[in-house]
Design an enzyme around this catalytic site. Structure first.
Site, PDB file in Angstrom:
ATOM      1  N   THR A 196     -40.501   2.718-125.422  1.00 15.58           N
ATOM      2  CA  THR A 196     -40.670   3.712-126.491  1.00 15.58           C
ATOM      3  C   THR A 196     -40.179   3.055-127.776  1.00 15.58           C
ATOM      4  O   THR A 196     -39.273   2.210-127.737  1.00 15.58           O
ATOM      5  CB  THR A 196     -39.863   4.994-126.216  1.00 15.58           C
ATOM      6  N   GLU A 231     -44.102   8.251-122.622  1.00 18.78           N
ATOM      7  CA  GLU A 231     -43.692   8.706-121.287  1.00 18.78           C
ATOM      8  C   GLU A 231     -44.806   9.468-120.562  1.00 18.78           C
ATOM      9  O   GLU A 231     -44.695   9.804-119.399  1.00 18.78           O
ATOM     10  CB  GLU A 231     -42.469   9.637-121.401  1.00 18.78           C
ATOM     11  N   LYS A 290     -31.674  23.530-139.187  1.00 14.09           N
ATOM     12  CA  LYS A 290     -31.047  24.820-138.897  1.00 14.09           C
ATOM     13  C   LYS A 290     -30.390  25.345-140.161  1.00 14.09           C
ATOM     14  O   LYS A 290     -29.435  24.746-140.655  1.00 14.09           O
ATOM     15  CB  LYS A 290     -30.005  24.678-137.784  1.00 14.09           C
ATOM     16  N   TRP A 294     -34.311  28.604-137.821  1.00 11.06           N
ATOM     17  CA  TRP A 294     -34.882  27.265-137.751  1.00 11.06           C
ATOM     18  C   TRP A 294     -35.996  27.098-138.779  1.00 11.06           C
ATOM     19  O   TRP A 294     -36.815  27.995-138.959  1.00 11.06           O
ATOM     20  CB  TRP A 294     -35.477  27.014-136.363  1.00 11.06           C
TER      21      TRP A 294
HETATM   22  P1  ADP Z   1     -41.368   7.289-129.931  1.00 10.95           P
HETATM   23  O1  ADP Z   1     -40.654   8.349-129.149  1.00 10.95           O
HETATM   24  O2  ADP Z   1     -40.773   5.991-129.787  1.00 10.95           O
HETATM   25  O3  ADP Z   1     -41.719   7.702-131.347  1.00 10.95           O
HETATM   26  P2  ADP Z   1     -43.931   7.980-128.852  1.00 10.95           P
HETATM   27  O4  ADP Z   1     -45.091   7.376-129.486  1.00 10.95           O
HETATM   28  O5  ADP Z   1     -43.948   8.100-127.402  1.00 10.95           O
HETATM   29  O6  ADP Z   1     -42.771   7.096-129.263  1.00 10.95           O
HETATM   30  O7  ADP Z   1     -43.662   9.365-129.541  1.00 10.95           O
HETATM   31  C1  ADP Z   1     -43.864  10.586-128.927  1.00 10.95           C
HETATM   32  C2  ADP Z   1     -43.487  11.684-129.875  1.00 10.95           C
HETATM   33  O8  ADP Z   1     -44.324  11.656-131.034  1.00 10.95           O
HETATM   34  C3  ADP Z   1     -43.673  13.077-129.320  1.00 10.95           C
HETATM   35  O9  ADP Z   1     -42.597  13.461-128.508  1.00 10.95           O
HETATM   36  C4  ADP Z   1     -43.771  13.909-130.583  1.00 10.95           C
HETATM   37  O10 ADP Z   1     -42.490  14.202-131.126  1.00 10.95           O
HETATM   38  C5  ADP Z   1     -44.473  12.981-131.535  1.00 10.95           C
HETATM   39  N1  ADP Z   1     -45.891  13.325-131.604  1.00 10.95           N
HETATM   40  C6  ADP Z   1     -46.921  12.730-130.974  1.00 10.95           C
HETATM   41  N2  ADP Z   1     -48.088  13.298-131.331  1.00 10.95           N
HETATM   42  C7  ADP Z   1     -47.789  14.298-132.194  1.00 10.95           C
HETATM   43  C8  ADP Z   1     -48.549  15.273-132.907  1.00 10.95           C
HETATM   44  N3  ADP Z   1     -49.877  15.324-132.835  1.00 10.95           N
HETATM   45  N4  ADP Z   1     -47.880  16.140-133.686  1.00 10.95           N
HETATM   46  C9  ADP Z   1     -46.539  16.109-133.792  1.00 10.95           C
HETATM   47  N5  ADP Z   1     -45.772  15.207-133.161  1.00 10.95           N
HETATM   48  C10 ADP Z   1     -46.379  14.321-132.366  1.00 10.95           C
END
Ligand code: ADP
Length: 542
Positions: free
Chosen positions: A186, A331, A439, A444
C-alpha cells in the site's frame, strides 16, 4: 455429493494462453521511454512471456521467489506480469515514486531476488542498491546496446539480451490456484507500507468481475489506456481483464502529462481510459485550453480518491464521455464498487442523475459490504446514516504478508478505514477516510464535500480540506487551494462561494493558497504531508 465438472485451477498463465489463441493479432501499443511508439500483439506478448518464464529458470529463482519491477506501463512490464506469475514466482511491482530508502525497505521486506527496471529509474536503483540486500540480479528493461558501460550496477544485464538467450517454448506449470501470484505494498498514504499478497485465484476472479458490463465493461472491441500505473494495485486489473477479453492495450509509458495522454487517446482510438482524478484534471485542462474534442473515448474509470462532481459533469456534458466513478483499495485487488446507473435513473433530470453518479458506486458481485457503528452494529442502507465500511470477498485481503499485527479482519470482515453511507439501491458513498473526517463541535464534516465544492469553482485547480485543532470546536476545516494558471480568486470570493452549498458550520474557516498540494506515490493528495507543511498555521479566530 460433489459436482462432476472439471476442476481446473484458475491460473494467470491461462490468460495469456487464451489471448494468444483467440486474439493473436490483438494490439499492444506502448510509448517507450525512448519516445517512440512500439507495436506488438498478444501473440508476441505470449511468446516473450514464455521467454521470461525460461529466464526465471536461468536466473535460478525458486518457486515463490519475489521478482521486483520498477517500471512504467509498457509491453515489457506486461510480459513480466504473465511470465513471472505464470511460473509460480511472485511479481512484486515496486512504486518508483517512493523515496529510494523506502523502496529498499520494501524490497528487503519482500525479500526480492531480482529487479527489472526501466532506465529512467537508474538513479533510484543506484541509490538503493547498497541497501536492498536480497536482490541478486539487476535487469534493465532495454536493448543490449542501450546498456551504459558505466551504469554503476554490478552485473547489470539488459532484458532484451536476457530474453534473446531463452527459448520461446515453455509449458506453464499447473499448481494450486491459491498460490501467491503478485504483491503490492500500500502506498502508505495513512502509515507504513503494508504488503498485500494476491493469489492466482483472487486475480482471475477479480479479472472476471472487472470485465463485467456494470463494472469496467471490457470487450474485444475496446482500446484500453491505463494511465493508472501497473505498480498501483494491478493497474486496477486492466492487464488481466484485457487479456481475458482480447481488448487492445495502449500504454503511456512515462509521458503522463495531459498533452501526451490526449495524443495517444486520439491516435490509438482509445475507447476506455483509467486513472486517478489528478491525472484527469491535467487532461481536462489540456483539452479545455486547446478547444479539443475526444473522437473515440467513450468512458473513463476514475477512482483512487473522490472524483469531484465538476469533473464528472465536464466529461459527461462537455465531451460525451461517461465517467465510471469507482472505489477500491490495494487490499481489495482493488475493485470494490463501480458507479453505473440502474434503469430507474436513466430518465432522471441531469442534476438528479449527477447526485447518483458522484457516489462511489454499487458493489461488484464478489464484494460484500456493510457499514457499522463504533460498536460493530450493522447500520441501515438508507443513504443517510454513515459508518465504518467493512468488506469481504474472494479478492479481499485476509492477512498482510509478514505482518506481526495479526489478521486485520473483524468477524471475518476487512475494515477499510473509510467512512461511508449506502443507499437503498446499494450505492455506496465515501464520506471520508476515517483519519480525514473533521470533527467540529461533536459533528462530522466530510472533507470530500468541502473539496468538491471548491473544485467546482472555475479558478480552482486542486483543493484539499483538513481539520485544524480548535480549543472550542475540537477541529475546524480549512481549505488549501491551488489556483489554475493565470486564474484569480480571493479568499473572500471562495468562502462566499460556499454560501447555500453547505451548512454554515461546515464552511471552512479559512483558505490557504499554495503553489502545489503534496501528492503521494499514486497521485493522491497527501494530507499527512499537507498537515506537516501547515504545522505553524493558526486559524484566523485564534
Ligand atoms: P493507499 O491506502 O496507500 O492510499 P490505496 O490505493 O489502496 O492505497 O487506497 C485506498 C483508499 O483510497 C481507499 O480506502 C479510499 O480511502 C481511497 N479511495 C479509493 N477510491 C476512492 C474514491 N472513488 N473516492 C474516495 N476515496 C477513494
Amino acid at each position: 455429493m460433489l459436482g462432476l465438472m472439471q476442476n481446473q485451477p484458475l491460473l494467470i498463465s491461462s490468460l495469456i494462453d487464451f489471448a494468444e489463441r483467440h486474439h493473436p493479432e490483438g494490439e499492444i501499443v506502448s510509448r517507450r521511454i525512448e519516445g517512440d511508439i512500439h507495436r506488438c500483439s498478444y501473440k508476441d506478448i505470449a511468446r516473450r512471456s514464455r521467454q521470461v518464464a525460461n529466464a526465471m529458470e536461468a536466473l535460478k529463482l525458486a518457486f515463490g521467489d519475489r521478482v521486483a519491477t520498477l517500471a512504467w506501463n509498457g509491453y515489457r512490464h506486461l510480459e513480466l506480469y504473465f511470465g513471472v506469475s505464470g511460473t509460480g514466482r511472485v511479481l512484486h511491482t515496486l512504486n518508483p515514486r517512493l523515496h529510494p530508502d523506502q523502496i529498499a525497505w520494501i524490497a528487503n521486506h519482500a525479500e526480492d531476488q531480482v529487479l527489472f527496471f526501466d532506465m529512467t529509474f537508474l538513479p533510484i536503483v543506484k541509490a538503493m542498491q547498497g541497501k536492498a540486500t536480497s536482490i541478486r540480479h539487476y535487469v534493465a528493461l532495454c536493448d543490449a546496446d542501450k546498456l551504459p558501460a558505466d551504469s554503476g550496477i554490478a552485473g547489470l544485464q539488459s532484458y532484451e539480451a536476457l530474453l534473446a538467450r531463452q527459448p520461446d517454448t515453455f509449458v506453464w506449470p499447473e499448481f494450486d490456484e491459491n498460490t501467491a501470484s503478485s504483491m503490492c505494498y500500500t502506498s502508505g498514504t495513512t502509515g507504513d507500507p503494508k504488503a498485500v499478497l494476491f493469489s492466482h485465484r483472487s486475480t482471475i476472479l477479480h479479472a472476471f468481475a472487472g470485465g463485467l458490463p456494470d463494472a469496467l465493461n471490457m470487450s474485444a472491441r475496446d482500446s484500453v489506456l491505463p494511465v493508472v500505473p501497473m505498480f498501483h494495485a494491478n493497474a486496477w486489473s486492466l492487464p488481466y481483464s484485457a487479456a481475458m477479453t482480447g481488448a487492445k492495450m495502449v500504454f503511456p509509458g512515462a509521458a503522463l502529462d495531459g498533452k501526451s495522454v490526449y495524443e495517444l487517446i486520439e491516435s490509438e482510438k482509445v475507447t476506455f481510459a483509467a486513472g486517478v482524478p489528478t491525472v484527469w484534471q491535467m487532461m481536462l485542462g489540456h483539452v479545455q485550453a486547446g478547444g479539443l474534442r475526444f473522437s473515440t473515448l467513450k468512458r473513463t474509470v476514475i477512482g483512487g480518491s473522490a472524483c469531484p462532481p465538476a469533473m464528472i459533469s465536464a466529461f459527461n456534458d462537455d465531451y460525451g464521455v461517461e465517467v465510471l466513478h469507482a472505489w477500491g483499495m490495494t487490499e481489495m485487488s482493488p475493485l470494490g464498487t463501480v458507479n453505473t446507473l440502474k434503469n430507474k435513473h436513466l430518465n432522471m433530470a441531469p442534476a438528479d442523475k449527477l447526485k447518483v453518479r458522484v457516489k462511489q458506486g454499487r458493489g461488484v458481485y464478489g464484494v460484500d459490504m456493510k457499514i457499522v457503528d463504533p460498536g460493530g452494529k450493522e447500520l441501515p442502507w438508507d443513504g443517510k446514516v454513515f459508518g465504518d465500511l467493512h468488506v469481504k470477498g474472494p479478492w479481499v485481503i485476509r492477512d498482510y504478508f509478514k505482518s506481526d499485527a495479526g489478521s486485520p479482519l473483524v468477524d471475518g470482515w476487512f475494515p477499510t478505514g473509510d467512512v461511508a453511507t449506502i443507499d437503498p439501491d446499494g450505492y455506496m458513498q465515501i464520506t471520508d477516510r476515517s483519519k480525514d473526517v473533521i470533527k467540529s463541535g461533536g459533528e462530522w464534516i466530510s472533507s470530500i464535500d468541502v473539496e468538491n465544492i471548491a473544485m467546482s469553482h472555475p479558478a480552482v485547480a486542486m483543493a484539499a480540506c483538513i481539520g485544524m485543532a480548535h480549543p472550542k470546536w475540537d477541529e475546524r476545516p480549512i481549505i488549501a487551494v491551488v489556483r489554475k494558471p493565470a486564474a484569480t480568486v480571493s479568499r473572500e470570493d471562495l468562502l462566499s462561494f460556499y454560501t447555500g452549498k453547505l451548512a454554515k458550520w461546515q464552511v471552512p474557516d479559512d483558505v490557504v493558497f499554495l503553489d502545489a498540494i503534496p501528492l503521494g506515490g499514486t497521485g493522491k493528495m497527501q494530507k499527512t504531508k499537507l498537515r506537516e507543511m501547515l504545522k505553524d498555521y493558526r486559524l484566523p479566530d485564534l
